[in-house]
Scaffold this motif. Structure first.
Motif, PDB file in Angstrom:
ATOM      1  N   VAL A 115      36.178  16.306  -9.816  1.00  0.00           N
ATOM      2  CA  VAL A 115      34.825  16.711  -9.426  1.00  0.00           C
ATOM      3  C   VAL A 115      34.083  17.404 -10.562  1.00  0.00           C
ATOM      4  CG1 VAL A 115      35.347  16.844  -6.967  1.00  0.00           C
ATOM      5  CG2 VAL A 115      35.724  18.859  -8.422  1.00  0.00           C
ATOM      6  N   ALA A 116      34.793  17.800 -11.613  1.00  0.00           N
ATOM      7  CA  ALA A 116      34.129  18.419 -12.762  1.00  0.00           C
ATOM      8  C   ALA A 116      33.217  17.424 -13.477  1.00  0.00           C
ATOM      9  CB  ALA A 116      35.169  18.969 -13.735  1.00  0.00           C
ATOM     10  N   GLN A 117      33.380  16.123 -13.194  1.00  0.00           N
ATOM     11  CA  GLN A 117      32.507  15.115 -13.794  1.00  0.00           C
ATOM     12  C   GLN A 117      31.098  15.130 -13.192  1.00  0.00           C
ATOM     13  OE1 GLN A 117      34.417  11.082 -14.309  1.00  0.00           O
ATOM     14  NE2 GLN A 117      35.942  12.004 -12.963  1.00  0.00           N
ATOM     15  N   ALA A 118      30.967  15.670 -11.982  1.00  0.00           N
ATOM     16  CA  ALA A 118      29.716  15.541 -11.241  1.00  0.00           C
ATOM     17  C   ALA A 118      28.491  16.087 -11.979  1.00  0.00           C
ATOM     18  CB  ALA A 118      29.854  16.197  -9.872  1.00  0.00           C
ATOM     19  N   PRO A 119      28.522  17.289 -12.555  1.00  0.00           N
ATOM     20  CA  PRO A 119      27.327  17.775 -13.254  1.00  0.00           C
ATOM     21  C   PRO A 119      26.906  16.878 -14.414  1.00  0.00           C
ATOM     22  CG  PRO A 119      28.814  19.583 -12.779  1.00  0.00           C
ATOM     23  CD  PRO A 119      29.570  18.326 -12.473  1.00  0.00           C
ATOM     24  N   ARG A 120      27.888  16.359 -15.153  1.00  0.00           N
ATOM     25  CA  ARG A 120      27.551  15.465 -16.262  1.00  0.00           C
ATOM     26  C   ARG A 120      26.905  14.185 -15.754  1.00  0.00           C
ATOM     27  NH1 ARG A 120      29.826  11.102 -17.732  1.00  0.00           N
ATOM     28  NH2 ARG A 120      31.740  11.520 -16.549  1.00  0.00           N
ATOM     29  N   LEU A 205      34.290  -3.318  -3.948  1.00  0.00           N
ATOM     30  CA  LEU A 205      35.158  -2.157  -3.912  1.00  0.00           C
ATOM     31  C   LEU A 205      34.807  -1.321  -2.680  1.00  0.00           C
ATOM     32  CD1 LEU A 205      34.908  -1.120  -7.677  1.00  0.00           C
ATOM     33  CD2 LEU A 205      36.840  -2.263  -6.583  1.00  0.00           C
ATOM     34  N   THR A 206      35.596  -0.322  -2.413  1.00  0.00           N
ATOM     35  CA  THR A 206      35.377   0.538  -1.251  1.00  0.00           C
ATOM     36  C   THR A 206      34.697   1.842  -1.675  1.00  0.00           C
ATOM     37  OG1 THR A 206      37.221  -0.348   0.032  1.00  0.00           O
ATOM     38  CG2 THR A 206      36.554   1.917   0.519  1.00  0.00           C
ATOM     39  N   PHE A 207      33.687   2.240  -0.927  1.00  0.00           N
ATOM     40  CA  PHE A 207      33.024   3.517  -1.184  1.00  0.00           C
ATOM     41  C   PHE A 207      33.957   4.636  -0.744  1.00  0.00           C
ATOM     42  CE2 PHE A 207      29.606   6.590   0.483  1.00  0.00           C
ATOM     43  CZ  PHE A 207      29.607   7.304  -0.709  1.00  0.00           C
ATOM     44  N   SER A 208      34.237   5.556  -1.650  1.00  0.00           N
ATOM     45  CA  SER A 208      35.216   6.621  -1.392  1.00  0.00           C
ATOM     46  C   SER A 208      34.686   7.716  -0.476  1.00  0.00           C
ATOM     47  CB  SER A 208      35.644   7.257  -2.721  1.00  0.00           C
ATOM     48  OG  SER A 208      34.558   7.987  -3.283  1.00  0.00           O
ATOM     49  N   GLY A 209      33.388   7.753  -0.266  1.00  0.00           N
ATOM     50  CA  GLY A 209      32.788   8.854   0.473  1.00  0.00           C
ATOM     51  C   GLY A 209      32.350   9.989  -0.431  1.00  0.00           C
ATOM     52  N   THR A 210      32.638   9.874  -1.721  1.00  0.00           N
ATOM     53  CA  THR A 210      32.184  10.850  -2.713  1.00  0.00           C
ATOM     54  C   THR A 210      30.979  10.281  -3.451  1.00  0.00           C
ATOM     55  OG1 THR A 210      34.375  11.826  -3.024  1.00  0.00           O
ATOM     56  CG2 THR A 210      32.801  12.100  -4.813  1.00  0.00           C
ATOM     57  N   GLY A 211      29.906  11.035  -3.486  1.00  0.00           N
ATOM     58  CA  GLY A 211      28.704  10.560  -4.156  1.00  0.00           C
ATOM     59  C   GLY A 211      27.860  11.715  -4.645  1.00  0.00           C
ATOM     60  N   ILE A 212      27.008  11.412  -5.605  1.00  0.00           N
ATOM     61  CA  ILE A 212      26.041  12.380  -6.127  1.00  0.00           C
ATOM     62  C   ILE A 212      24.667  11.851  -5.766  1.00  0.00           C
ATOM     63  CG2 ILE A 212      25.144  13.497  -8.206  1.00  0.00           C
ATOM     64  CD1 ILE A 212      28.007  12.845  -9.399  1.00  0.00           C
ATOM     65  N   TYR A 213      23.844  12.687  -5.145  1.00  0.00           N
ATOM     66  CA  TYR A 213      22.567  12.224  -4.606  1.00  0.00           C
ATOM     67  C   TYR A 213      21.414  13.104  -5.064  1.00  0.00           C
ATOM     68  CZ  TYR A 213      25.860   9.998  -1.392  1.00  0.00           C
ATOM     69  OH  TYR A 213      26.900   9.285  -0.868  1.00  0.00           O
ATOM     70  N   ARG A 214      20.263  12.452  -5.204  1.00  0.00           N
ATOM     71  CA  ARG A 214      19.022  13.199  -5.378  1.00  0.00           C
ATOM     72  C   ARG A 214      18.435  13.475  -4.001  1.00  0.00           C
ATOM     73  NH1 ARG A 214      17.268  13.721 -10.383  1.00  0.00           N
ATOM     74  NH2 ARG A 214      17.924  12.237 -11.997  1.00  0.00           N
ATOM     75  N   PRO A 215      17.814  14.625  -3.805  1.00  0.00           N
ATOM     76  CA  PRO A 215      17.213  14.928  -2.498  1.00  0.00           C
ATOM     77  C   PRO A 215      16.196  13.883  -2.046  1.00  0.00           C
ATOM     78  CG  PRO A 215      17.325  16.903  -3.843  1.00  0.00           C
ATOM     79  CD  PRO A 215      17.717  15.764  -4.736  1.00  0.00           C
TER      80      PRO A 215
END
Length: 271
Positions: A115-120, A205-215
């Protein structure tokens, strides 16, 4: 960067375990599923986490509190008993999530994606509304969800329905395409260019349920409204505003008592 853990599901497939315990508090490896996520978020430097809940939500708040035991600040977004679906739940929590891109994790999964990748990733999204973490298809979801091609995610609308796709995460098997070309199922010409295009078409592929979103992705959903996430993502994909990456590590959709027991046994074995 803020993170949200989705924990409002009823967990019908997990009954009777979820009759008296919310699914995120079911234990594997000696700790609740949701705690594995919280510990990873804290270790990666996250400070603010939002958790939505509905079914037996008071138990989640009582177990996790304000988050100080994890080094986090946890706030809760309570939903009605029927829950608001994924997009509705996120829209309901927008006042807590703020105006910047945020990370969302399904609370009923086990995943070692960093999850440390998320900000980048959030800093390099450009005009994208979402970045999805995709995983190889598990046996119980062999057809997958979305196509990942050079960092872009699509619904695979261009797939020729006459082609036989395998259920792995490789491209279409050459022997199948060649066989169908010989049978006249892949167009009238069967040209080398057509063959190459078909062979290079990636499988889903399968969506893992982890995502980064804009409001902005959730701007049209009024707080308190029920809304599914998939239609929003598909609309954004059709506008080429969804990126993604593939995670080849550990990921489990803990959707049945059998999968929970298998995960528990594995984590206990690994210590």
């Amino acid at each position: 960067m803020k993170a949200m853990i989705l924990a409002a599901g009823r967990g019908e497939r997990m009954r009777p375990l979820t009759d008296h315990t919310p699914k995120p508090l079911l234990q594997a490896g000696g700790k609740p599923l949701i705690v594995w996520h919280l510990e990873r978020l804290a270790a990666a430097g996250f400070a603010d986490v939002v958790i939505n809940h509905a079914h037996l939500g008071a138990q989640i708040e009582a177990a996790l509190g304000a988050g100080s035991q994890f080094g986090l600040h946890i706030r809760y977004s309570a939903e009605p008993a029927g829950a608001l679906e994924t997009a509705g739940g996120i829209a309901q929590a927008m006042a807590l999530l703020g105006a910047a891109p945020f990370l969302v994790i399904n609370g009923d999964t086990f995943c070692d994606w960093d999850v440390a990748q998320a900000p980048r990733i959030a800093a390099t999204m450009g005009g994208d509304l979402a970045h999805l973490v995709l995983v190889p298809n598990p046996e119980h979801h062999s057809k997958g969800d979305f196509v990942l091609n050079h960092g872009r995610v699509s619904v695979d609308n261009a797939t020729d329905s006459s082609l036989q796709h395998n259920d792995s995460n490789e491209s279409v098997r050459p022997e199948l395409v060649e066989g169908q070309l010989m049978q006249g199922k892949c167009g009238s010409t069967g040209s080398p260019r057509t063959v190459t295009r078909l062979l290079e078409r990636p499988a889903k592929l399968t969506f893992s349920g982890t995502g980064i979103y804009r409001p902005e992705l959730f701007a049209a959903i009024a707080p308190g409204s029920r809304a599914k996430l998939a239609p929003l993502l598909v609309e954004a994909m059709n506008a080429d505003r969804v990126g993604g990456s593939r995670h080849n590590g550990r990921w489990i959709d803990v959707g049945t008592p059998e999968r929970l027991a298998a995960l528990d046994a594995e984590l206990v074995r690994l210590g």
